[in-house]
Design an enzyme around this catalytic site. Structure first.
Site, PDB file in Angstrom:
ATOM      1  CB  SER A 124      -0.961  -0.051   1.193  1.00 46.20           C
ATOM      2  OG  SER A 124      -1.891   0.996   1.150  1.00 46.20           O
ATOM      3  CG  ASP A 140       7.152   4.507 -11.839  1.00 46.73           C
ATOM      4  OD1 ASP A 140       7.806   3.450 -11.846  1.00 46.73           O
ATOM      5  OD2 ASP A 140       5.910   4.540 -11.962  1.00 46.73           O
ATOM      6  CE  LYS A 169      -5.019  -1.908   0.694  1.00 48.43           C
ATOM      7  NZ  LYS A 169      -5.260  -0.629  -0.020  1.00 48.43           N
TER       8      LYS A 169
END
Length: 560
Positions: free
Chosen positions: A308, A319, A333
């Site tokens: 999460s 990224d 998740k």
């Protein structure tokens, strides 16, 4: 008593469910009542279903052959209904809701002790520095044998009973009867409960003159403030490169995660975005502040227990090519829940959107509605497939291939795949070791040693302890003899497999009990510094700063 993360030796059902309970909310997710339902579609289309349910419930209440608890039937009905949705939409009764929220609050009302249940007795491990128990005179090693009029010994003693008796409203008093080493008669103490802070930053220390280490165990109300303070302190000590440890961090508040990520990412770069059926829950979160550590190589440690909010941080840093991710594939998740408080104090945590990392990937692993058991067993399936031990066993779906800002390939639909894989070390794991921890024998032996040698340990100092202290065979013999006395049959072959791990644990716990009480900020640095001596992922990470530095400077080559 909150067990340290490393002690979760097996991924039991409760451990697997933890990301479902803690990875919960949007920054503005505390919407209830009219705000949640207002402006939406008409309720007419669900009116028929509501009338039918009410009719059935009334028939049961008025006509069923036996007396029934309709509240229990309603709770069961709701829970079964939600099974038709995703694995993270959950319903909790008032008691469970309070317990779950406590995990993410900045504290609770109590007496301020860490305790250990050993030989069916409550032992005080350490009173919190400056807390009500320390003020009242409670010491490490004290045995709490009675709380008010309740006996605190015997086979029925468990953590739940201790919590129930020691916690209570701030300002109320609790009477403790204590047995203390060297005292012939029990001692009586009256302790006034107070607000006891809880912490989510476990450790923040300098590994060497330029490398900092910070471990975050969850994303609670206070996480970002704790992290900012820790980051600033380490920078003042000369930190120019750092390790951020998010292993076994099940998540929490989304806004705390993005704020933490913002400390590393410059400009107005995208951190995360959410997308749901209702446009009200669609939003983009971008970097917005001048972070304290926007320059300098960063390594993030992840494993299958990272979920999460942890994945939001790791996904943003990966990224944006800001950090090297080291460890194993994270939980997976990628669904966002909004907690809705119901009129009776129960709580619905309803999935309202999916979150996406800056490259556009969803981290949510596949699931089939109504098959929650299969979803919970997914971590077990990873073990059987060899994924925890061999990097090539990670089966990323080419359909969900994405590119980082610098053009590196990353994958979605199943957690964060690390840039550098480090296998799980399980050679030390034996039934004998598990029995030692189940009986709390390792911790108790460490506490006894720390209390018996406290003056010498404090005189020598932690730096000397770290460098020179050795867990001797005599100390281990005392431990195994204690285990045998408690019914744990000695197994020489398993003991030899686990010996090094037991030594590391003993040294770490002795350090914790000798020095932690002096920390008023919740840090447990000495403990985690000692654990690092046997932590292969940690040691591997410290060799990778050249690669992390290259990544930071634009060396975007993909790595397995």
């Amino acid at each position: 008593m909150k067990e340290p993360e490393h002690e979760k030796i097996r991924n039991d059902k409760a451990t697997v469910r933890l990301p479902m309970l803690l990875g919960i909310t949007l920054a503005a997710g505390m919407l209830i009542g009219a705000t949640f339902f207002g402006g939406g579609k008409s309720l007419n289309n669900i009116g028929r279903g509501y009338s039918k349910f009410k009719e059935v419930l009334q028939l049961i209440e008025n006509n069923y052959v036996d007396s029934v608890n309709t509240d229990d039937l309603v709770d069961y009905s709701i829970a079964k209904m939600l099974e038709k949705l995703d694995p993270h939409t959950t319903y909790m009764n008032p008691q469970d809701a309070v317990a779950a929220r406590t995990q993410l609050e900045g504290g609770f009302d109590g007496i301020g002790v860490e305790f250990n249940i050993y030989k069916d007795t409550v032992y005080v491990v350490t009173p919190m520095a400056g807390g009500p128990s320390e003020t009242a005179g409670i010491l490490s090693g004290d045995k709490i044998i009675k709380v008010d009029n309740t006996e605190m010994t015997g086979s029925k003693l468990d953590n739940a009973l201790v919590f129930k008796k020691l916690r209570g409203k701030k300002g109320t008093e609790v009477k403790l009867m204590v047995l203390r080493k060297g005292e012939k008669k029990p001692l009586l103490f009256t302790v006034q409960r107070d607000r006891i802070p809880t912490y989510s930053v476990d450790a923040a220390y300098m590994v060497d003159d330029k490398t900092g280490y910070i471990k975050v165990n969850r994303f609670s109300e206070t996480t970002y403030d704790e992290f900012k303070k820790a980051l600033g302190t380490l920078k003042q000590k000369g930190m120019t490169q750092m390790v951020l440890d998010l292993r076994n961090n099940p998540g929490g508040y989304m806004d705390r995660a993005t704020s933490l990520a913002d400390e590393f990412i410059s400009g107005d770069k995208l951190l995360v975005y959410t997308d749901g059926k209702d446009d009200r829950y669609d939003r983009q979160t971008k970097a917005r502040i001048a972070g304290q550590f926007e320059d300098g190589p960063v390594i993030v440690l992840m494993d299958e227990g990272s979920a999460s909010a942890s994945e939001i941080v790791a996904g943003a840093l990966q990224d944006q090519d800001r950090a090297l991710i080291v460890g194993r594939r994270s939980f997976g998740k990628g669904l966002v829940q909004m907690p809705v408080m119901l009129s009776d104090g129960s709580e619905l945590r309803l999935t309202i959107s999916r979150y996406y990392t800056p490259s556009g990937r969803s981290i949510q692993k596949p699931y089939v509605a109504g098959h929650s058991e299969d979803y919970e067993k997914e971590l077990e399936a990873r073990s059987k497939s060899g994924e925890y031990y061999v990097a090539d066993s990670i089966k990323n779906n080419e359909k969900y291939k994405f590119k980082t800002a610098g053009g590196r390939t990353v994958f979605g639909a199943g957690g964060i795949t690390p840039d550098v894989f480090v296998p799980r070390d399980t050679l030390f794991m034996t039934k004998y070791l598990i029995q030692l921890f189940n009986k709390n024998i390792v911790r108790e032996q460490a506490m006894e040693y720390a209390n018996d040698h406290r003056k010498q340990l404090e005189k020598d100092g932690f730096a000397s302890y770290k460098k020179n202290f050795v867990v001797t065979d005599a100390m281990l013999k005392r431990l195994t003899d204690d285990a045998s006395a408690q019914g744990i049959k000695f197994n020489e072959a398993e003991y030899k497999r686990s010996k090094k791990y037991i030594q590391t644990q003993l040294k770490a716990y002795i350090a914790q009990y000798a020095w932690r009480q002096g920390h008023r900020d919740g840090l447990n640095n000495e403990f985690f510094e000692m654990l690092s001596e046997g932590d292969e992922t940690y040691k591997k990470a410290l060799t990778l700063f050249d690669r992390a530095r290259l990544l930071e400077k634009g060396g975007y080559a993909s790595h397995k």
